[in-house]
Motif scaffolding. Structure first.
Motif, short mmCIF file in Angstrom:
data_model
loop_
_atom_site.label_atom_id
_atom_site.label_comp_id
_atom_site.label_asym_id
_atom_site.label_seq_id
_atom_site.Cartn_x
_atom_site.Cartn_y
_atom_site.Cartn_z
N TRP A 56 9.59 4.58 -2.20
CA TRP A 56 9.19 3.53 -1.41
C TRP A 56 9.79 2.21 -1.69
O TRP A 56 10.18 1.48 -0.68
CB TRP A 56 7.55 3.60 -1.33
CG TRP A 56 6.91 2.61 -0.25
CD1 TRP A 56 6.79 2.95 1.10
CD2 TRP A 56 6.59 1.26 -0.35
NE1 TRP A 56 6.41 1.72 1.67
CE2 TRP A 56 6.09 0.75 0.77
CE3 TRP A 56 6.73 0.29 -1.63
CZ2 TRP A 56 5.53 -0.48 1.08
CZ3 TRP A 56 6.06 -0.81 -1.39
CH2 TRP A 56 5.64 -1.31 0.04
N TYR A 105 6.14 3.19 7.62
CA TYR A 105 5.99 2.94 9.18
C TYR A 105 7.37 3.49 9.89
O TYR A 105 8.25 2.43 10.12
CB TYR A 105 5.59 1.63 9.14
CG TYR A 105 4.24 0.92 8.76
CD1 TYR A 105 3.06 0.90 9.64
CD2 TYR A 105 4.29 0.66 7.33
CE1 TYR A 105 2.03 0.28 8.93
CE2 TYR A 105 3.02 0.23 6.81
CZ TYR A 105 2.01 0.13 7.62
OH TYR A 105 0.88 -0.39 7.41
N SER A 111 0.93 -1.19 -0.05
CA SER A 111 -0.17 -0.06 -0.17
C SER A 111 0.76 1.14 0.03
O SER A 111 0.30 2.26 0.26
CB SER A 111 -0.99 0.05 1.24
OG SER A 111 -0.12 0.09 2.48
N TYR A 113 2.86 2.48 2.13
CA TYR A 113 2.67 3.46 3.55
C TYR A 113 4.25 3.22 4.21
O TYR A 113 4.78 2.17 4.00
CB TYR A 113 1.76 2.47 4.43
CG TYR A 113 0.34 3.17 4.06
CD1 TYR A 113 -0.16 4.50 4.77
CD2 TYR A 113 -0.63 2.40 3.39
CE1 TYR A 113 -1.23 4.88 4.61
CE2 TYR A 113 -1.92 2.96 3.50
CZ TYR A 113 -2.32 4.26 3.81
OH TYR A 113 -3.60 4.48 3.59
N ARG A 121 1.90 5.95 10.63
CA ARG A 121 1.78 5.37 9.24
C ARG A 121 1.32 6.47 8.40
O ARG A 121 0.35 7.35 8.78
CB ARG A 121 0.69 4.18 9.52
CG ARG A 121 0.80 3.50 7.86
CD ARG A 121 -0.59 2.59 8.02
NE ARG A 121 -1.89 2.97 7.65
CZ ARG A 121 -2.66 2.30 7.06
NH1 ARG A 121 -2.78 1.05 7.04
NH2 ARG A 121 -3.99 3.15 7.07
N TRP A 122 1.90 6.58 7.23
CA TRP A 122 1.71 7.61 6.36
C TRP A 122 2.00 7.33 4.72
O TRP A 122 2.99 6.36 4.82
CB TRP A 122 2.12 8.89 6.73
CG TRP A 122 3.68 9.03 6.68
CD1 TRP A 122 4.70 8.57 7.45
CD2 TRP A 122 4.33 9.77 5.62
NE1 TRP A 122 5.84 8.95 7.09
CE2 TRP A 122 5.70 9.50 5.95
CE3 TRP A 122 3.91 10.71 4.70
CZ2 TRP A 122 6.70 10.29 5.07
CZ3 TRP A 122 5.04 11.07 3.84
CH2 TRP A 122 6.23 10.97 4.04
N ARG A 123 1.73 8.08 3.95
CA ARG A 123 2.10 7.72 2.68
C ARG A 123 2.39 8.96 1.85
O ARG A 123 1.68 9.91 2.20
CB ARG A 123 1.27 6.65 1.89
CG ARG A 123 -0.13 6.92 1.69
CD ARG A 123 -0.63 5.97 0.82
NE ARG A 123 -2.30 6.17 0.76
CZ ARG A 123 -3.03 5.41 -0.04
NH1 ARG A 123 -2.61 4.04 -0.57
NH2 ARG A 123 -4.34 5.74 0.19
#
Length: 638
Positions: free
Chosen positions: A371, A306, A302, A304, A628-630
């Motif tokens: 990522w 962490y 996804s 994200y 948690r973020w993206r």
């Protein structure tokens, strides 16, 4: 056969004939303008059946009145049309004379059109009725324009005639009106062709002006939409996320007799427990491998981030790029992440020395999305045999940074070089023709003859590069420009943040202002970060306070238990960056974690300046904590 007249009889005078044709042309332009969709106007006209032409019959028909409506509506396209109409109206108004204005005001209207409108048009304030009337006006105006254009253009301007044929649909050119008498007209022209050409080219310029304003209006709308999308994208990143955690008090491991004899010990701080590998706090901030994330982790695609968890590369191995920085290569459109490879045993050189790992080298990872990272190998390896070499495994290599030199077409790496006791305090330089290496080590030196420990390099928008390093036993920072080949420093140097004991600088720029995040000097232990800003990279620099937002008080006072290393801009989101930091694990340095968090520049500063006690005019820097973020979808440029 008697001619059917559309209004009062046309004058038979040859001079007024051209005047009449120009008036018909003007009426056609006015009718076209009136045929625009009325729903674009902000003014609701009164309920009445207005004539097609004639300013005396309809006060809202006057172009200056309509221009006022459109200026209030902030519609650039319609405002441009109204400006053109105002010019045409003044031109015809001055040329026809007072007598003609009186005749117009008495109601010289086209009888056929008036009859059709009076029979078919209900109150003009209804949008659909006005649109239908506008279509009829447009049809009539096109007919009048065709008659006016082919009056003279047909015979004397073949190219323009073909263009008008294509635009107006008269492929056979049957509508030709010849004028054999060329005398002065109402505009003072010597020939009718000049007046016709003047009218045609004026209309062409008018159309170009409309196109120009339409293009500007579309660009403005696109800019507004982009800004709105940017706001929606970063809104999620700027949410303040609070964190609460509770830990049981540490147990005293001494025997009851010792506890009774010496009394209870002073309770350890949270930082002490963080550094103690056997504590509950340490286990909380360094979760096990079950919580890893990355492209090979099942069910974790996804995108994200962490912060604090183990980050895996495309091979499923933990990323080893500590204390590093990013480089974006325009030719390959790829991000490269350089950092220390600490995948070795942690030990102490002597009893009071800091924890260390032998030099393995500088690792490089590549990615298109920030990522998913692919291991490109060790681009600058350590030296095993030559004890005198700066990169011998017993020495120290920290904080490598790479920039690209456009003049020499080389990738230049700067790093902190030291011995096991941290007494060498120098910088090392290496070069390569490729971002993935191998890099050739050149030499080490003390820039400007001063000690240099934690350092970074920064490339400005104009291609000039600078080195920033901690000096004088880490009590101050030095900054100076590099030479054009980025291989050495110049003689220019400034001392900044004197006596502040700051290290781990991370420099970035936004809207002409230079910003910097620094850390305190507490070894592997975390401490409070500070943000600094300056209008010139050479200073003076002002301290803006702690940039950390969210979490809790303990997290904010420890930079979320991490130390700054780099700040990477997000090109598609102006004012948004990625704050890169390391959460050091001195008991096992290869298990140190990465904290990538959103950083934004915006809003008013909440702390006064350090020296003049005033508030800065530049924006504050905020680093937001998220478990948690993206990255938003619009972070990349097309």
């Amino acid at each position: 056969m008697q001619r059917r007249e559309l209004g009062p009889a046309y004058p038979s005078n040859r001079e007024t004939g051209r005047r009449t044709r120009l008036r018909i042309f003007g009426y056609a332009v006015f009718s076209l303008w009136r045929s625009l969709p009325p729903i674009c106007w902000v003014h609701r006209e009164p309920t009445l059946s207005r004539p097609v032409v004639g300013p005396a019959r309809d006060p809202h028909f006057h172009p200056e009145v309509r221009l006022g409506y459109l200026r209030r509506s902030r519609a650039p396209l319609l405002t441009a049309i109204a400006l053109g109409e105002t010019w045409w109206y003044s031109l015809f108004d001055s040329s026809l004379g007072r007598q003609e204005r009186e005749r117009k005001s008495r109601g010289r209207v086209v009888t056929m059109v008036e009859t059709s409108r009076s029979a078919a048009v209900a109150p003009c304030s209804r949008p659909m009725t006005r649109i239908l009337a506008g279509r009829f006006d447009a049809w009539l105006s096109l007919c009048l324009l065709r008659s006016c254009f082919f009056w003279r253009v047909n015979s004397e301007s073949p190219v323009l005639y073909l263009i008008l044929q294509h635009c107006l649909g008269d492929k056979k050119g049957r509508m030709r009106i010849k004028n054999k008498h060329r005398k002065s007209s109402a505009f003072g022209c010597n020939a009718g062709s000049r007046c016709s050409c003047l009218a045609v080219w004026s209309l062409v310029g008018f159309i170009l002006m409309i196109h120009f304003f339409t293009h500007i209006h579309q660009d403005d709308e696109e800019d507004v939409l982009v800004q709105l999308s940017h706001l929606s994208d970063i809104r999620e990143l700027e949410e303040v996320e609070e964190v609460t955690f509770h830990f049981s008090p540490p147990r005293d491991r001494r025997s009851p007799r010792a506890l009774k004899r010496k009394g209870p010990r002073k309770p350890p701080t949270v930082i002490d427990e963080f550094l103690d590998e056997s504590s509950e706090v340490h286990a909380f901030f360094f979760p096990n491998r079950k919580t890893t994330f990355g492209p090979t982790k099942e069910g974790n695609n996804s995108m994200y981030f962490y912060p604090g968890r183990l980050w895996l590369d495309t091979d499923g191995n933990p990323i080893q790029a500590h204390g590093g920085g990013l480089l974006y290569d325009d030719r390959t459109e790829t991000y490269y992440w350089y950092g220390e490879n600490k995948d070795g045993p942690t030990y102490h050189a002597h009893r009071k020395s800091a924890a260390r790992v032998d030099i393995i080298g500088v690792s490089c990872y590549s990615s298109k999305d920030l990522w998913m990272w692919t291991n490109e190998g060790i681009v600058l390896p350590g030296v095993e045999t030559n004890v005198t070499h700066d990169l011998h495994k017993s020495n120290v290599l920290e904080r490598p940074k790479v920039i690209y030199n456009d003049k020499t077409d080389q990738y230049v790496m700067w790093m902190h070089i030291d011995d096991a006791n941290y007494t060498k305090a120098a910088v090392g330089v290496a070069v390569s023709d490729s971002p993935t290496g191998p890099f050739t080590y050149l030499y080490s030196m003390r820039p400007h003859g001063c000690e240099s420990r934690d350092m970074t390099i920064f490339k400005d928008d104009d291609g000039k590069a600078f080195v920033i390093y901690s000096s004088e036993d880490n009590s101050e920072l030095h900054i100076g420009p590099l030479t054009d080949d980025y291989l050495n420093v110049t003689r220019v140097m400034r001392r900044i943040l004197v006596g502040r004991h700051r290290e781990a600088p991370a420099l970035f720029k936004h809207q002409g202002i230079y910003y910097m995040i620094t850390s305190g000097c507490t070894g592997w232990a975390p401490n409070k970060a500070l943000a600094h800003a300056a209008e010139s990279i050479m200073g003076p620099w002002e301290t803006m306070g702690n940039p950390c937002v969210g979490g809790n008080r303990v997290l904010r006072l420890t930079t979320f238990f991490s130390q700054s290393t780099f700040v990477a801009p997000l090109p598609g989101l102006p004012g948004s960056f990625v704050f890169m930091a390391d959460r050091w694990n001195p008991s096992e340095l290869k298990d140190s974690r990465y904290l990538w968090l959103p950083l934004t520049v915006g809003g008013l500063a909440d702390e006064p300046l350090e020296y003049n006690f005033g508030f800065p005019h530049w924006s504050r820097v905020s680093i937001y904590w998220h478990k948690r973020w993206r990255l938003p979808e619009g972070w990349r440029t097309d």
